[in-house]
Enzyme design. Structure first.
Site, PDB file in Angstrom:
ATOM      1  N   ILE A 177      72.957   6.583  26.776  1.00 11.75           N
ATOM      2  CA  ILE A 177      72.335   7.396  27.467  1.00 11.75           C
ATOM      3  C   ILE A 177      71.261   8.225  26.877  1.00 11.75           C
ATOM      4  O   ILE A 177      71.362   8.202  25.603  1.00 11.75           O
ATOM      5  CB  ILE A 177      73.390   8.322  28.129  1.00 11.75           C
TER       6      ILE A 177
ATOM      7  N   THR B 125      80.488  10.942  28.790  1.00 10.08           N
ATOM      8  CA  THR B 125      79.763  10.307  29.801  1.00 10.08           C
ATOM      9  C   THR B 125      79.593   8.973  29.471  1.00 10.08           C
ATOM     10  O   THR B 125      79.835   8.177  30.273  1.00 10.08           O
ATOM     11  CB  THR B 125      78.463  11.108  29.950  1.00 10.08           C
TER      12      THR B 125
ATOM     13  N   GLY C 116      80.522  16.164  29.100  1.00  7.99           N
ATOM     14  CA  GLY C 116      80.018  15.962  27.973  1.00  7.99           C
ATOM     15  C   GLY C 116      79.158  14.855  27.836  1.00  7.99           C
ATOM     16  O   GLY C 116      79.166  13.860  28.455  1.00  7.99           O
ATOM     17  N   CYS C 117      78.318  15.091  26.814  1.00  7.86           N
ATOM     18  CA  CYS C 117      77.428  13.698  26.545  1.00  7.86           C
ATOM     19  C   CYS C 117      78.180  12.617  25.981  1.00  7.86           C
ATOM     20  O   CYS C 117      77.998  11.438  26.764  1.00  7.86           O
ATOM     21  CB  CYS C 117      76.009  13.946  25.715  1.00  7.86           C
ATOM     22  N   TYR C 118      78.830  12.598  24.944  1.00  2.47           N
ATOM     23  CA  TYR C 118      79.688  11.551  24.211  1.00  2.47           C
ATOM     24  C   TYR C 118      80.628  10.895  25.576  1.00  2.47           C
ATOM     25  O   TYR C 118      80.561   9.910  25.770  1.00  2.47           O
ATOM     26  CB  TYR C 118      80.595  12.004  23.333  1.00  2.47           C
TER      27      TYR C 118
END
Lengths: 349, 349, 349, 349
Positions: free
Chosen positions: D315, D157, D153-155
């Site tokens: 990111i 990462t 997931g983005c968070y």
């Protein structure tokens, strides 16, 4: 591969927005070695300390501009300087035998009197005649031998790509043309002035320099050969609350009997095989279609009720409107395929 | 104080953007008591749960729209409903003896055939003739006796306030007019569609419905009395990445001999004493000048080189373009001073 | 009506963002007459030429600041000047017998050594003890007699309204508190610097002055009476790509046995009857709930899994964080109801 | 060149934001041939009609997802589907012998019970153990043999790249960690819901799912091996008014004696030679530094006054947080250098 030796490239004025965009592309251009970057205010600093997006990716140090040093380090130089600062530097570079692509306004007008009327007396007027007006799609034959390229302004790039095919084919009346253009704020450069503060620009829109913007004579110079004395064009720019991108809504009157198909044929014929011109007849192009690219997208609508036509042209003012077209010109000057190093897709959304 | 008894007011369709703006103003209007708010989708909820900005400030519960209930609770009703949903409800309310200010498009065109051409066959065409087209500055004489007011569209409000004084005085050619308008997204209402998502709108600009927007016949209807059959007007709307505000850049051709002073005299004469019209000759008005207000600001520039003129008109599409003008109309209907409850300054920045 | 004679008010530093916001509210305050507005850089200009949103609404001319003139024209003076520029002017005004509400930082810290550590040596330290720290909800008893009010900083206003009720009731540990705050750019004032340009701020977020922002000692000064030496608070501000509004996400550790109901009771007890404090237990408040108002909205969530609690506080940094609270203080100083002239709803959307 | 034959690649779910970003990169990846793109809602349309930025650049037609067709056309498949839609399709693809990189959440949690607690009962739980959690910097050894990669997931990462080096070296306390994260709206996908409308998001900030977001168990799963049962982490996400980018401000307590130099050594040691990790000790990284790239930039500050430390991680949620990392994983799976096709600089400004 036409050029086994990389082209050695310098960017003079590397810390403005156009400079940053040149660096973004040149740093990944397969036939380029970026050898020098200059900045008067940040000389001595690592580029990464001024432009954090290159940290870990590009190890260059900013120097003050010295024409002899730059001419020694580079085969071709991009000058991206504020108004009036380019001309003397360009002359000094040409004397030292390098080729120059000037992204400022100093060499765009061929007529020194016209230049003086809109700007100031020109410091090196003898160079005006030599400069190639670098709208690549129309000047590429002259580029292999060019010493000095005057990269077009952002607004003229959009307007000329839309209007020239129509005027050259006599499809529209040459008078009463209106260019209602809307631009992101980077069109004004990294200009630290109150009117460009976030709190002034955000959620706002303003028209400015109505009928009095310096890009108007540039458009007229390039269109007059196709329209003659009858040409009359009103240019009204607006500042959008976005960073990049121009959308020009252009109002023209088709000649009697000219229909949408005739517009389509004109654009298709003119731009067949062009990699950076995108025709979008069914849906007017939007700014986001081209942000981050060197593309110009064109759409058109003919309105039977009023006998008018609307051409919508979009570019990224830092791309096709500045750094991208400059690199396209460099490629053509050096016999490279024009899309080399420029073949990006837009970052969407 | 002209009205010791407060006006009892209902808002039908209270949870759209226009509904929210009506509530913002009506909740602090010194002569108004807000008695009913309706919403089909949120019926039964506390208004503060749907519109958190009223928490602790306004204790109302949303109900489903029942014309009998609303007519019992209110003297005047604002209907702010999606297209086509207004007409039947308005008819039902009028039958029950309340006055209605409709902020939708259903009663703006007087000609049922024209309405059918741009929309659908009209469900209650007999009401079209009765509706007062509520551009307050031009219709206020008819408001004290009006039962039904058709509040103008946002784009027409800006265009008509700019063009009508010029056409009425025969200062400009009636043909070849171009209205290049740019609007914030709330102009489309609380429309949950992909094209209005933040990630689609932000940092973008798009032209849409070129020459085909439903606000064009509304402009023509109101201008034709002053321009006759020669009227030709091309309207091109654009969607801006902002929430509120319209800036219309309007291109006209002054009649021979007409200069900027003549434009100034026309606007000053027309709008002398108007509290919501701001003339700004020296500097074109910007959207931020009027956001959150009921103002329309006008600027103009005559361009000798091309023989054209540019009028810039700005409004808040939710203010003078919708809720603000609706309340201005209500005030005039009830004999109140028009600025009552509307006398805000713009929130800047 | 407690005050039949209007209060005569001056704004010193009228062209910054806080000055503009003061004018927006004061121009419509029913008990105020705005008699003087000053600006060093724009002295001599009409206010409407600098702040176009007042055109046609407020006929004032900017003057250079002269304490004698201002003291003659006004009963109370708002000083909204850049850092360090306030103190001497405030002293001069007090000597001339007017009351002053200072919206800068010069009088917020009571300890001259602490002030010197974070700022510079204080030019008029004898006034520090007299200044009332103007967090209205906690200082209103002292306001009727105050000569000098130090209006709180924007970040401290949000943090203190959230934390003080919890610490005063010993519901949370006094150490390890984290205030992660996010602010719109107007929090930095009308600062013409590269980092506040639209092209730098838009679509970006940055943390700055981590653990080193000058608002931290202000928070500590006001909380230490309730927490003692054990207080430890880490403050990390972030710059949002918005114009107005602060959202502070505050991390605390509830004492053993303290639950969400205890938090609710604390806030309800503390803020019962407060017109500008909005409690929102079920849904964390958002910045848009309060933009354009003098409100502070508070929400809280206790997280059983980690034994932590999160308090979310939102204000408009130009409203409750600056101009709004300053006017609330003025009202209290003059015996007016605190909401007088401040009773707006948020402009949504 | 390790791979003379291009990798044949399909994108299942090509018209969401992650799909569009995959296409942007894959279309210019020198070792990839994009052979199939699917969309259930737009099946049959030309990709350029749905994603105008590829017009003239990529000639593909959207098809409905058929596992057999896709498995025939591709060596590796990226699945970018809404929650719950991935698992059955992934299983079908694996049965047909292709490798899959799933960018959804369906295979990120290894424990089926944990998955059921946060999501729904898992339809193909036997695949959970096989899936490689694809945080490339920590899993690359397993990628050459992986059949199924669960892209993080983005968070997580952002949080894991910041926290794992510190916990693995026991430099910080494992409890009381706070991840205060701020994300652009594309993190929610192309979700046509009212809360993602421009008029709701612009100029706003909101915290949501405080302590209750599904990315929290993913962070804990990956950190527990280094922190044990003592791990306690509170995750609070916020929605920013930007399109792309995450900035996570992470609060930790250094162990006794641990200073900034120890943090620096940990990050330098961990990420030596990593092309997509940018360390920025002197200046906290900003979102704009990484937008459009596959980079994660890290900064850190230790605060002696409070004994806490702050790590800032940024990111692009569509880059390293989704499509970029997925392609990095693909490169590693196929023995290509990880930066192949990903070596972009950020588009600034």
């Amino acid at each position: 591969m036409p050029s086994p030796e990389p082209i050695r490239v310098a960017v003079v004025g590397a810390t403005g927005y156009t400079g940053a965009e040149l660096i973004r592309w040149l740093a990944r251009h397969p036939q380029v070695r970026l050898t020098a970057v200059t900045s008067e205010q940040r000389a001595g600093k690592a580029l990464a300390d001024v432009l954090p997006s290159v940290r870990g990716k590009l190890d260059l140090r900013l120097a003050s501009f010295d024409p002899t040093e730059v001419a020694r380090a580079a085969d071709v130089v991009f000058t991206a300087l504020p108004l009036g600062a380019s001309a003397p530097g360009v002359a000094a570079l040409l004397e030292r035998g390098v080729r120059v692509i000037d992204i400022g306004a100093d060499f765009r007008l061929r007529d020194a009197q016209e230049y003086a009327r809109w700007y100031v007396p020109h410091p090196v007027p003898h160079l005006l005649a030599e400069a190639v007006y670098g709208l690549t799609e129309f000047c590429r034959d002259r580029l292999p031998d060019a010493r000095l390229v005057a990269n077009p302004g952002c607004y003229p790039t959009a307007a000329l790509l839309a209007l020239r095919p129509l005027l050259a084919r006599d499809l529209i009346e040459p008078h009463g043309i209106v260019v209602d253009a809307k631009s992101g704020v980077t069109g004004a450069g990294r200009n630290v002035a109150a009117e460009y503060l976030f709190a002034e620009v955000d959620d706002n829109l303003r028209a400015y320099k109505i009928g009095a913007h310096r890009h108007a004579p540039e458009m007229e110079q390039e269109l007059r050969p196709f329209a003659g004395a009858a040409l009359s064009l009103l240019f009204v720019p607006h500042q959008l609350p976005i960073r990049r991108g121009i959308l020009a809504t252009i109002y023209v009157r088709p000649r009697s009997g000219v229909d949408a198909a005739a517009f389509a044929r004109a654009f298709e014929e003119q731009y067949a095989g062009e990699r950076f011109i995108v025709l979008s007849a069914a849906r007017p192009p939007e700014i986001r279609d081209v942000v981050g690219t060197n593309d110009c997208a064109l759409g058109w609508t003919l309105d039977a009720r009023t006998g008018q036509a609307v051409v919508v042209a979009v570019i990224d003012n830092l791309g096709k409107g500045a750094a991208g077209q400059a690199i396209q010109n460099m490629n053509a000057m050096h016999g490279l395929a024009e899309p080399t190093g420029l073949d990006y897709l837009a970052v969407v959304p």
